[in-house]
Scaffold this active site. Structure first.
Site: not given
Length: 151
Positions: A17, A41, A90, A127
């Site tokens: 990030h 979440k 990615r 993450s």
């Protein structure tokens, strides 16, 4: 002003990030790091901690702003007059996922999404991997900016 929004949960911010944001400030007049709030979440870090990690990491970069938001990213983009959504890629799976979102956002709002490929040295970091390393007492510090510290 060319303003880009870089949305995410940033639970926590990673070196991937960080790299995308640093490269984004070279392309845009302002990069708004927008921490999305999703009540469904379960986060490892509180909203305040995530915001503080990012603010501290970019304390010397005036072109980076950190905010929180709820709802659709395109609606928040309109609120802050962001013309672009910045996203990092990615791998091919990221591309397929992000492409569908970008097409939907463009259809609903005409906002442009700008993709940057992650650097080779950070392309493996996510993450969720960082959270797993933390849960298992590994050395997470090699995966995140120095501002990410456990209490």
């Amino acid at each position: 002003m060319r303003r880009a929004i870089f949305p995410g949960s940033f639970d926590p911010i990673t070196l991937g990030h960080y790299d995308i944001i640093l490269r984004g400030v070279k392309l845009f007049d302002e990069v708004v790091v927008a921490i999305g709030i999703n009540s469904d979440k379960a986060y490892m870090f509180s909203l305040e901690e995530r915001k503080q990690f990012i603010e501290e990491a970019f304390k010397d970069e005036p072109k980076v702003k950190v905010v929180t938001y709820e709802g659709l990213t395109i609606d928040f983009s309109k609120e802050i007059d962001a013309q672009f959504i910045l996203r990092g890629l990615r791998n091919p799976a990221d591309f397929e996922f992000e492409k569908a979102i970008a097409h939907t956002n463009r259809k609903l709002s005409r906002i442009e999404t700008v993709f940057l490929l992650t650097s080779a040295r950070t392309s493996f970091i996510s993450s969720s991997i960082v959270r797993d390393v933390i849960r298992n007492h590994g050395d997470y510090t090699v995966l995140v900016p120095d501002s990410v510290k456990l209490k």
